[in-house]
Design a protein around this motif. Sequence first.
Motif, PDB file in Angstrom:
ATOM      1  N   SER A 178      22.201  64.720 -19.837  1.00 39.82           N
ATOM      2  CA  SER A 178      23.103  64.241 -21.101  1.00 39.82           C
ATOM      3  C   SER A 178      22.070  63.956 -22.210  1.00 39.82           C
ATOM      4  CB  SER A 178      23.861  63.180 -20.727  1.00 39.82           C
ATOM      5  OG  SER A 178      25.054  63.349 -19.743  1.00 39.82           O
ATOM      6  N   ARG A 196      27.996  65.030 -23.117  1.00 43.89           N
ATOM      7  CA  ARG A 196      28.736  65.078 -21.917  1.00 43.89           C
ATOM      8  C   ARG A 196      28.498  66.138 -20.803  1.00 43.89           C
ATOM      9  NH1 ARG A 196      33.872  68.306 -22.310  1.00 43.89           N
ATOM     10  NH2 ARG A 196      33.860  69.474 -23.882  1.00 43.89           N
ATOM     11  N   GLN A 202      32.889  64.514 -30.479  1.00 40.87           N
ATOM     12  CA  GLN A 202      31.754  64.002 -29.863  1.00 40.87           C
ATOM     13  C   GLN A 202      30.539  64.467 -30.900  1.00 40.87           C
ATOM     14  OE1 GLN A 202      30.259  64.671 -25.761  1.00 40.87           O
ATOM     15  NE2 GLN A 202      28.275  64.856 -26.565  1.00 40.87           N
ATOM     16  N   THR A 238      30.228  61.226 -18.778  1.00 48.34           N
ATOM     17  CA  THR A 238      31.140  62.368 -18.567  1.00 48.34           C
ATOM     18  C   THR A 238      32.465  61.871 -18.970  1.00 48.34           C
ATOM     19  OG1 THR A 238      30.013  62.975 -16.631  1.00 48.34           O
ATOM     20  CG2 THR A 238      32.025  64.093 -17.011  1.00 48.34           C
ATOM     21  N   PRO A 239      32.560  61.814 -20.419  1.00 48.28           N
ATOM     22  CA  PRO A 239      34.090  61.603 -20.900  1.00 48.28           C
ATOM     23  C   PRO A 239      34.925  62.656 -20.526  1.00 48.28           C
ATOM     24  CG  PRO A 239      32.850  62.159 -22.667  1.00 48.28           C
ATOM     25  CD  PRO A 239      31.960  62.146 -21.353  1.00 48.28           C
ATOM     26  N   THR A 240      36.164  62.237 -20.387  1.00 47.94           N
ATOM     27  CA  THR A 240      37.311  63.018 -19.921  1.00 47.94           C
ATOM     28  C   THR A 240      38.553  62.779 -20.529  1.00 47.94           C
ATOM     29  OG1 THR A 240      38.181  62.083 -17.913  1.00 47.94           O
ATOM     30  CG2 THR A 240      36.112  63.561 -17.574  1.00 47.94           C
ATOM     31  N   PRO A 275      34.746  56.708 -19.540  1.00 54.98           N
ATOM     32  CA  PRO A 275      33.769  57.789 -19.261  1.00 54.98           C
ATOM     33  C   PRO A 275      32.979  57.592 -17.907  1.00 54.98           C
ATOM     34  CG  PRO A 275      33.744  57.224 -21.365  1.00 54.98           C
ATOM     35  CD  PRO A 275      34.503  56.315 -20.885  1.00 54.98           C
TER      36      PRO A 275
END
Length: 702
Positions: A155, A160, A423, A493-495, A507
Amino acid sequence: MLHKKPLSIAIAALSSSLAMTLPALAKAQDEQAATSQPTQALNTLTVTAQQAATKVATPFVETPQSVSLITEQQMAHQGARTVQRAASYTPGVFTNQIGASNRYDYLVLRGFSDGSLDNTFLDGLKITGDTNSYSSLTVDPWFLDSIEVVRGPASVLYGRASPGGVVALNSKRPEFQDSGHLRLSMGNNAHRSAAFDLTGPLGDQHRVAYRLTGIASAADTQFGPVEEERYAIAPSLTWDVTDATSLTLHAYLQKEPEGGYHGGLPYEGTVTGRNGRRISNGFFEGEDDYDTFERTQRMFGYALEHRFSDAWTARQRLRYLNADVELNQVYAYGWASDTELTRFYSGGDESLEAWTVDNQLQANLKSGFIDHTVLVGLDYQNRENDIVWPSGAFPNIDAFDPEYGAEPTAMYPPTRQTHDLRQTGVYLQDQMAMNNWRLTLGGRYDWVDIANTDLDTDSSSELDDTQFSGRAGLLYLFDSGMAPYISYSTAFTPTSFVDANGDLLQPMEGKQVEAGLKFQPPGSEDRYSVSLFRINQENVGTKEQPTDDYRAVGEIQSQGVEFEARSQVTEQLSVQAGYSYTDATYERSDDGNQGNHAIYSPRHQASLWGHYTFDAGLDAGLGVRYHADIHADRANTETVPDYTLVDATLGYDLARVGLAGMSARINVTNLLDKEYVASCNSLEFCYFGAERSVIASLDYRF
């Protein structure tokens, strides 16, 4: 809908300004050089792929992180028809998450399946779409020069990404020498394909080069009437504007009228018997009239690079992509009786649009006895996906004596949503060389906005978050080519996953400690590496069955060891070997599974591939892949039986019989035609592995 932030506007303006300004700067620099003292002339520059682990060209043995390279030749020898299958001989990578399905490139890295569809980059820019949808994109290996697999968090450079790592695809690029490659293939399951690859200079000055690559392929599958079909073309153009400035324009257009199989069946009946009977590994539980997957994807972009001097280089990469996906699927969910499976219907109609841009400034500097390679970057991602998800119910089907032609018993109002993600990230990396020591330090700060909007109610779930990612690595390079190292890195890791209340999950965050030893004999292309790692990931999102809701179950810890060796033993014999032990467990869990092993994560994976070239124009390769200790459900009540697969290839240079430039090859995967279950998502969804595939190819190079 999210409104564009002032910082996003600034980035867009900066990107546009940089694109227009760099050629002008190049011209100004050339004029200044003409009036100043003579300097050494710069060589003609062509943009090439950067090493994925550092975003700058860094030797394998000087990179304090596990990295594997998959070459174009390896993909050809091993008969890889998807990126997913190309990584089958890479340690730490599980490529059988959904068994024989080739619809998506599922790549489970170091036990983390949450990012298996969200960890792929093409020429340095993310191409995966919306993780909470059907809009994940693929690239055919025919268009790739190589694949780099970076294991562990990345990252700090990419934003992400899964803590398991990233997969970097490197496209074939225009070359300033004429060449061509044609390939015709055919095989079992009615496989047929035709592909071409043409490149060369345009004009007498050799300042412009082109490349045009394309493929058309189709095949039946082992699952009833289900088919695969793909058409793709990739034009690109490189212009060396000056000796120091290069611009590459590229596009990738792909249409898949048929997307293959993507279904699972109960553990009882596949792994074990159901009242003494087992379901065939070619059983189709759906309905032909309600089984479609059509995907159209388009990507356009450019790579601009300018070298101000031997010390300073600026780069900008930009890509626009859009994709349309249409899905209809009748699937099974559990047993309704001794012989019949319960069936439901799921559909999707999605339209994805995304922009990505990465601006870089690289400086090669010296301070005292320390040589610095400094990279400063500013990148931006903007993704919007409009989705419609219908659902319904279908009559049961007999798994042992199926009858088709059923119509739905119920159809429910569709879900209509828009998923938005923006982002922005700024990053700084310094690679320091101090005699034999190599120290890498990096940091990144991200601003992330996510919104899911229900188009029927106009309600939305939003997440506005900031995140810092970092990396530190220390390596000592012995004169012998030995290089021990240790590193620490983080990931987030944003989803767009939502829980049962419709709220976006926080995240997922990961951190890794890795220590290892690399060895590359001086003057050799041989590579050997061993690494020990521990990764902890928090806020882990897990999909609940039978609903599509997610929840954060707690923390996953993955720890283990990986070994990889690639050696040209003799001029004729090359060997590739790999082993990984991955102990991925639910370290903390709010669903009662704390301490259990994660699904989709073989504890043991081993592979060995050997290739021998004979003097008579014949070459042969043989490979073995072993997978063991795969848990079938999060409660760890059952496991998937261990399985070993054998692959082979046989090639012949037809120039030996007077056909210059021509060669023939046969690739066989699962040579022994082993029937096996590759993995399970739960005891309701287990996935059959691919049956034996035999494909013969005829190549012509000119």
